[in-house]
Design a protein around this motif. Structure first.
Motif: not given
Length: 290
Positions: A68-92
């Motif tokens: 649930x915590x991983x999904x919560x973080x993934x749902x909050x991902x933006x392309x801006x966050x993908x530049x600094x956050x590993x989970x969001x980078x994977x998603x982007x």
């Protein structure tokens, strides 16, 4: 390396948690595969649960709160966050890779991606973080535990964003192979040795990652700002760090290789990146793999 996009990352193909569970399909490992000698067995159908101590492939699921915590973080991902956050980078990165292959391969269908912590159930059986990133053809899903990237740096790989994205693109390369039949072809050509089907499969996935990198910053809908030579060097550093001979050291024996040497991995990633043409990645016909 900077993502061009802004706002939320719209894809339903990336989630936290386990996959199908209970199956015994073949796993095509890439990226960090080869970290452990036992991982070799995974490539051609051994149940990961038997190796990792998970026993029955139906067991070893993740804690619901962690998922649930991983999904919560993934749902909050933006392309801006993908530049600094590993989970969001994977998603982007998955969105970028899908964009590229949709244009390059007729009939391309998007795989799923699961981001997990510690252990996961998949269509190919149970696996743990020590497995490294892998793709399961049985459920057409790529699996990543982000802590792998920390281990990758300890092995001599780069901690640069494009280095991590190369790993994601490599696993998606296995999905392309699953769609084209190359994965099945590799499975029939042997699991060990410098010219084995396993090595040819992994080197082709490296080449496909290079093809993605070539196209990732081109076109009006490209998600990446123009890549620099320094950024490409981080992917090459990582490819070199996960060569069979690099991992095995002075005791390396080509007859035990499953993924290819450091030189070969660099060569085939570079081949894909320089050409941008999937047809340049025919490792199965190559007489000299490097």
């Amino acid at each position: 390396m900077t993502f061009r996009g802004s706002g939320s990352i719209e894809t339903g193909n990336v989630s936290g948690g386990g996959g199908g569970g209970g199956g015994r399909g073949r796993i095509a490992l890439g990226g960090g595969a080869g970290l452990l000698v036992t991982i070799v067995a995974l490539l051609f159908g051994v149940n990961p649960g038997d190796i990792m101590g998970g026993g029955d492939s139906g067991g070893g699921g993740q804690d619901t709160a962690v998922v649930s915590e991983i999904d919560k973080q993934l749902q909050a991902c933006t392309f801006e966050k993908a530049n600094t956050d590993t989970l969001c980078r994977i998603k982007a990165t998955t969105v970028s890779v899908d964009k590229v292959w949709t244009k390059l391969l007729d009939g391309y269908t998007e795989p799923k991606t699961t981001i997990f912590s510690d252990s996961v159930n998949t269509g190919c059986g149970a696996a743990s973080s020590s497995t490294g990133p892998f793709y399961c053809p049985a459920d057409k899903t790529a699996y990543f535990d982000p802590t792998f990237f920390n281990m990758l740096v300890k092995m001599g790989g780069s901690d640069g964003p494009l280095s991590q994205m190369y790993v994601v693109a490599h696993e998606y390369g296995h999905h392309v192979q699953n769609l084209t039949g190359a994965l099945q072809k590799g499975n029939q050509m042997g699991s060990h040795g410098a010219t084995s089907g396993s090595v040819r499969t992994e080197l082709q996935a490296d080449c496909y990652a290079g093809v993605w990198a070539f196209h990732s910053d081109k076109g009006d809908d490209a998600l990446l700002e123009p890549l620099t030579s320094d950024q490409i060097a981080t992917a090459i550093q990582t490819a070199r760090a996960i060569g069979d001979d690099t991992i095995q050291g002075s005791s390396s024996n080509p007859e035990s290789w499953t993924h290819g040497s450091a030189k070969q991995r660099v060569k085939w990633f570079s081949t894909g990146y320089k050409s941008g043409d999937p047809n340049s990645c025919d490792t199965f016909s190559a007489g000299n793999l490097g």
